[in-house]
Scaffold this active site. Structure first.
Site, mmCIF file in Angstrom:
data_model
loop_
_atom_site.group_PDB
_atom_site.id
_atom_site.type_symbol
_atom_site.label_atom_id
_atom_site.label_comp_id
_atom_site.label_asym_id
_atom_site.label_seq_id
_atom_site.Cartn_x
_atom_site.Cartn_y
_atom_site.Cartn_z
ATOM 1 N N HIS A 123 0.825 -1.215 0.000
ATOM 2 C CA HIS A 123 0.000 0.000 0.000
ATOM 3 C C HIS A 123 0.860 1.266 0.000
ATOM 4 C CE1 HIS A 123 0.833 -0.288 4.336
ATOM 5 N NE2 HIS A 123 0.546 0.996 4.401
ATOM 6 N N TYR A 124 1.986 1.220 0.710
ATOM 7 C CA TYR A 124 2.912 2.361 0.752
ATOM 8 C C TYR A 124 3.578 2.562 -0.609
ATOM 9 C CZ TYR A 124 7.305 4.816 1.758
ATOM 10 O OH TYR A 124 8.375 5.684 1.727
ATOM 11 N N LEU A 125 4.075 1.483 -1.196
ATOM 12 C CA LEU A 125 4.745 1.582 -2.487
ATOM 13 C C LEU A 125 3.774 2.015 -3.585
ATOM 14 C CD1 LEU A 125 6.986 -1.607 -2.276
ATOM 15 C CD2 LEU A 125 7.696 0.774 -1.959
ATOM 16 N N LYS A 128 3.344 5.705 -3.331
ATOM 17 C CA LYS A 128 4.527 6.355 -3.881
ATOM 18 C C LYS A 128 4.509 6.320 -5.413
ATOM 19 C CE LYS A 128 6.969 7.827 -0.376
ATOM 20 N NZ LYS A 128 7.147 9.277 -0.199
#
Length: 212
Positions: A123-125, A128
């Protein structure tokens, strides 16, 4: 140049403020969410501290700035909603503001793996990746820096830099070296409109950026 640093009170952001103040001709403007952080950031060398929330700002934060460095993050302890609000939507809002203000250069601190989001921090990548793509399509001159695992080790001043680097479990890069890279991209035109990954290596930072 007047350089707005978003996420100035984060681990890397603080090192970036200090590096810009002490090792460049640029004037760092620290963007933070809490007025209580201002005193320490001024000690580190911030020319001015601007208090605003990336999730909901009304003023034109980028007005009068020559460059913007986005080093903000929701933090490892937050969930997907906060990650989207800060790392994705907050970044996009700042990109829009920079474009309206005529900012000359926008530098994005991204992450290795943002080109192919997967794994436990997918989810973070993914957030980004969306922010990176938005910047690339914004019309701004950009540089997108994707470090691997970050450490608090002493800086070496040397990196490996490539479009894609094989990530091994025991490889990392000191946050201070990442801050150095972010600052150096402001002065090295070869980094304009490029996306690259970095880890600790054997080339001096400016040399690696100049020949990439």
């Amino acid at each position: 140049m007047k350089v707005l640093v978003a996420g100035a009170n984060g681990h890397t952001g603080r090192l970036l403020i200090e590096h810009l103040a002490n090792h460049s001709d640029h004037h760092p403007y620290a963007l933070v969410r809490d007025e209580d952080q201002a005193k320490e950031l001024r000690k580190l060398g911030a020319a001015e501290v601007i208090v605003a929330d990336l999730e909901d700002f009304q003023i034109e934060l980028t007005k009068g700035m020559d460059a913007v460095i986005f080093a903000a993050g929701s933090g490892s302890k937050t969930g997907p909603d906060k990650t989207i609000a800060v790392d994705q939507e907050g970044a996009k809002k700042l990109v829009d503001a920079a474009f309206r203000s005529g900012v000359k250069h926008f530098v994005m601190l991204s992450a290795m793996g943002a080109d192919e989001p997967q794994g436990p921090i997918e989810h973070y990548l993914a957030a980004k990746q969306i922010a990176d793509d938005y910047l690339k399509n914004s019309g701004l001159t950009y540089t997108i820096v994707r470090p691997g695992l970050l450490s608090h080790d002493a800086p070496t001043g040397k990196i490996e830099l490539a479009t894609k680097i094989e990530l091994l479990e025991d490889r990392a890069i000191p946050r201070a070296d990442v801050a150095h890279v972010l600052a150096a991209t402001l002065d090295i035109e070869n980094t304009h409109n490029k996306v690259f990954e970095i880890l600790s290596g054997d080339k001096k930072i400016e040399q690696a950026l100049d020949i990439f």
